[in-house]
Motif scaffolding. Structure first.
Motif, PDB file in Angstrom:
ATOM      1  N   ALA A  38      20.974 -12.462  16.699  1.00  0.00           N
ATOM      2  CA  ALA A  38      20.342 -11.537  15.758  1.00  0.00           C
ATOM      3  C   ALA A  38      20.589 -10.125  16.261  1.00  0.00           C
ATOM      4  N   TRP A  39      20.827  -9.196  15.332  1.00  0.00           N
ATOM      5  CA  TRP A  39      21.072  -7.814  15.725  1.00  0.00           C
ATOM      6  C   TRP A  39      20.654  -6.904  14.583  1.00  0.00           C
ATOM      7  N   GLY A  40      20.362  -5.669  14.929  1.00  0.00           N
ATOM      8  CA  GLY A  40      19.999  -4.690  13.910  1.00  0.00           C
ATOM      9  C   GLY A  40      19.140  -3.587  14.486  1.00  0.00           C
ATOM     10  N   GLN A  41      18.479  -2.845  13.593  1.00  0.00           N
ATOM     11  CA  GLN A  41      17.597  -1.776  14.021  1.00  0.00           C
ATOM     12  C   GLN A  41      16.250  -2.349  14.420  1.00  0.00           C
ATOM     13  N   VAL A  42      15.631  -1.756  15.436  1.00  0.00           N
ATOM     14  CA  VAL A  42      14.310  -2.175  15.880  1.00  0.00           C
ATOM     15  C   VAL A  42      13.339  -1.947  14.726  1.00  0.00           C
ATOM     16  N   GLY A  43      12.508  -2.943  14.426  1.00  0.00           N
ATOM     17  CA  GLY A  43      11.548  -2.854  13.341  1.00  0.00           C
ATOM     18  C   GLY A  43      12.031  -3.481  12.049  1.00  0.00           C
ATOM     19  N   SER A  44      13.321  -3.824  11.993  1.00  0.00           N
ATOM     20  CA  SER A  44      13.852  -4.484  10.805  1.00  0.00           C
ATOM     21  C   SER A  44      14.124  -5.951  11.126  1.00  0.00           C
ATOM     22  N   ARG A  45      14.367  -6.719  10.093  1.00  0.00           N
ATOM     23  CA  ARG A  45      14.683  -8.128  10.285  1.00  0.00           C
ATOM     24  C   ARG A  45      16.055  -8.303  10.922  1.00  0.00           C
TER      25      ARG A  45
END
Length: 86
Positions: A38-45
Motif C-alpha cells: 500500500a502506498w500514498g499520502q498520509v491520511g488517505s486510503r
C-alpha cells in the motif's frame, strides 16, 4: 506475519511525513502467502497491490525487493513488526 512501514523523509526535521509505503506478508486461508503493498499520502486510503505465492521464501523475496525499491525512492523504515503464529 511481517509488516514494514516506511515514510518519505524530507530535509526539514520539523516536517511531518507526507507519503507512506507499507509492505505486509501474511498467510491466507487458501494455504498461500500474500504480499500486500500500500502506498500514498498520509491520511488517505492510498493505492494497493496484492501478490500470492505458494511458499514463504518467494513472498519474502518480493517483499524485500519492494522495500528496497521504496528506500531507493527516499522512503525510510519507521516501523517493523514481526508476529509469529501462536
Amino acid at each position: 506475519m511481517l509488516t514494514l512501514l516506511c515514510h518519505r523523509v524530507t530535509d526539514d526535521a520539523a516536517a511531518t511525513p507526507m507519503h507512506f509505503y507499507r509492505v505486509d506478508v501474511t498467510y491466507n486461508l487458501f494455504g498461500e502467502y500474500t504480499v500486500m503493498r500500500a502506498w500514498g499520502q498520509v491520511g488517505s486510503r492510498g493505492r494497493y497491490a496484492n501478490a500470492w505465492f505458494g511458499n514463504l521464501r518467494d513472498a519474502i523475496v518480493v517483499a524485500d525487493q519492494s522495500y528496497r525499491r521504496a528506500t531507493g525512492r527516499g522512503y525510510r523504515l519507521t516501523e517493523k513488526v514481526f508476529a509469529s503464529a501462536a
